[in-house]
Design an enzyme around this catalytic site. Sequence first.
Site, mmCIF file in Angstrom:
data_model
loop_
_atom_site.group_PDB
_atom_site.id
_atom_site.type_symbol
_atom_site.label_atom_id
_atom_site.label_comp_id
_atom_site.label_asym_id
_atom_site.label_seq_id
_atom_site.Cartn_x
_atom_site.Cartn_y
_atom_site.Cartn_z
ATOM 1 N N LYS A 124 2.559 40.999 49.231
ATOM 2 C CA LYS A 124 3.805 40.257 48.994
ATOM 3 C C LYS A 124 4.096 39.231 50.078
ATOM 4 O O LYS A 124 4.946 38.360 49.879
ATOM 5 C CB LYS A 124 4.965 41.245 48.859
ATOM 6 C CG LYS A 124 4.811 42.144 47.631
ATOM 7 C CD LYS A 124 5.879 43.192 47.557
ATOM 8 C CE LYS A 124 5.720 44.031 46.287
ATOM 9 N NZ LYS A 124 4.426 44.760 46.256
ATOM 10 N N LYS A 160 12.244 43.780 46.025
ATOM 11 C CA LYS A 160 11.163 44.746 45.806
ATOM 12 C C LYS A 160 10.684 45.271 47.154
ATOM 13 O O LYS A 160 10.720 44.554 48.162
ATOM 14 C CB LYS A 160 10.012 44.111 45.028
ATOM 15 C CG LYS A 160 9.546 42.752 45.523
ATOM 16 C CD LYS A 160 8.569 42.127 44.529
ATOM 17 C CE LYS A 160 8.179 40.713 44.945
ATOM 18 N NZ LYS A 160 7.246 40.086 43.982
ATOM 19 N N ARG A 210 -1.828 37.091 35.518
ATOM 20 C CA ARG A 210 -2.771 37.655 36.479
ATOM 21 C C ARG A 210 -4.064 36.838 36.382
ATOM 22 O O ARG A 210 -4.687 36.777 35.321
ATOM 23 C CB ARG A 210 -3.021 39.131 36.176
ATOM 24 C CG ARG A 210 -4.249 39.756 36.838
ATOM 25 C CD ARG A 210 -4.258 39.669 38.361
ATOM 26 N NE ARG A 210 -3.130 40.292 39.002
ATOM 27 C CZ ARG A 210 -3.085 41.570 39.353
ATOM 28 N NH1 ARG A 210 -4.096 42.371 39.079
ATOM 29 N NH2 ARG A 210 -2.016 42.050 39.967
ATOM 30 N N ARG A 224 0.778 38.699 31.269
ATOM 31 C CA ARG A 224 1.425 40.008 31.108
ATOM 32 C C ARG A 224 2.874 39.763 30.699
ATOM 33 O O ARG A 224 3.666 39.214 31.466
ATOM 34 C CB ARG A 224 1.342 40.809 32.413
ATOM 35 C CG ARG A 224 -0.087 41.038 32.860
ATOM 36 C CD ARG A 224 -0.180 41.810 34.148
ATOM 37 N NE ARG A 224 0.423 41.111 35.277
ATOM 38 C CZ ARG A 224 0.310 41.504 36.541
ATOM 39 N NH1 ARG A 224 -0.370 42.593 36.831
ATOM 40 N NH2 ARG A 224 0.886 40.817 37.507
ATOM 41 N N ARG A 232 10.219 44.155 34.296
ATOM 42 C CA ARG A 232 8.879 44.116 34.861
ATOM 43 C C ARG A 232 7.836 43.899 33.767
ATOM 44 O O ARG A 232 7.975 44.389 32.648
ATOM 45 C CB ARG A 232 8.585 45.426 35.590
ATOM 46 C CG ARG A 232 9.588 45.766 36.670
ATOM 47 C CD ARG A 232 9.483 47.219 37.083
ATOM 48 N NE ARG A 232 9.741 48.117 35.963
ATOM 49 C CZ ARG A 232 9.516 49.424 35.994
ATOM 50 N NH1 ARG A 232 9.038 49.976 37.096
ATOM 51 N NH2 ARG A 232 9.783 50.175 34.943
ATOM 52 N N ASP A 272 -1.002 36.577 41.180
ATOM 53 C CA ASP A 272 0.070 36.638 40.189
ATOM 54 C C ASP A 272 0.861 35.341 40.248
ATOM 55 O O ASP A 272 1.283 34.910 41.333
ATOM 56 C CB ASP A 272 0.995 37.829 40.460
ATOM 57 C CG ASP A 272 0.303 39.158 40.195
ATOM 58 O OD1 ASP A 272 -0.755 39.159 39.547
ATOM 59 O OD2 ASP A 272 0.821 40.196 40.647
ATOM 60 N N GLU A 280 2.347 36.724 44.136
ATOM 61 C CA GLU A 280 1.686 37.798 44.880
ATOM 62 C C GLU A 280 0.203 37.487 44.989
ATOM 63 O O GLU A 280 -0.378 36.819 44.118
ATOM 64 C CB GLU A 280 1.869 39.172 44.219
ATOM 65 C CG GLU A 280 3.228 39.785 44.418
ATOM 66 C CD GLU A 280 3.281 41.272 44.042
ATOM 67 O OE1 GLU A 280 2.207 41.897 43.888
ATOM 68 O OE2 GLU A 280 4.395 41.791 43.911
ATOM 69 N N ASN A 282 -3.069 39.905 45.340
ATOM 70 C CA ASN A 282 -3.464 41.312 45.267
ATOM 71 C C ASN A 282 -4.913 41.483 45.713
ATOM 72 O O ASN A 282 -5.845 41.071 45.009
ATOM 73 C CB ASN A 282 -3.297 41.829 43.837
ATOM 74 C CG ASN A 282 -1.847 41.871 43.412
ATOM 75 O OD1 ASN A 282 -1.154 42.845 43.641
ATOM 76 N ND2 ASN A 282 -1.373 40.782 42.809
#
Length: 318
Positions: A124, A160, A210, A224, A232, A272, A280, A282
Amino acid sequence: MADVLFVLDPLALINPRADTSYVMITEALRRGHRPFYVTLDGLSVSGSVAWARARPLGPASEEPLAAMVDRGEAQARPLSSFAVVLMRKDPPVDPSFIAATWILDRAGTLVLNHPGGLRDLNEKLSMLEFPKLIPDTRLLRTIPDLRAALDDMGGKMIVKPLLGYGGREILQAKRGDPNLSTVLEIATADETRWTVAQQFIPEASEGDKRILLIEGEPVGAVLRVPAAGELRDNFHAGGQGVATELTDREWYICSIVGPWLRDRGQLFVGLDVIGPYLTEINVTSPTGMQEINRLGKLEGDATMQAKFWDAVDARLSA
């Protein structure tokens, strides 16, 4: 043909229909590699040598989507006896995870993703390296600071946990909400933990994308989309995958972020993106391969896992 070691959660947690590690293992077998696995409690260091209590693994049968199972007894082996170690332990990045990266530092062989990056590139916060690509994002701990951020962001933001994962504990904070104090108390655990406050992006209702990168290059993407009434869109939170293509903006984001990640030893990464913003990065056990394969009807050498192993095998050959 090579011995390869996967660092995994217990095999019972690997979902044959959804887990990216599952298809990484089956592709390794398809190529003639010999896959082994170890959980965190099977890693150790003796003197200067890193060891694993490694077990061979594979599908329980030749049936499609058969569960992953042990295929032999545990063997105490130095990590250096494997051609590559693939760190696929799911978050959280907790003390046990960090300790595992210290062990992997001493592997004496290729480790992917590089353990230093797994420690340092918080999913993050590492995107703060690219302020022109991201929404207003702050790391805060006190409720007054969060209230001030909410005002700065126009009265609506996402909060978050810094070390959260899989969509857990993502909350929406809104000015005028009678539950606002409660939301901020929950987000900060009564001001005892750091919380990420991020500008609300209206395009979030359309889903987030993603994007999978291999060696810094985008190889596939899935949109997504959140379930009805759900904030979410993570797959763990009920999000649904939709076929998608990259926009010019997303290609640009990848062109900036991808080489930076590759230079830090991060071979396989999930970005993301919501609307025009990177939200983000990841690096710890990214997922999405199976959804992209299904939506794109990819088979054989065109699958995400085949592209992944092409890159790994190229590194081994080099």
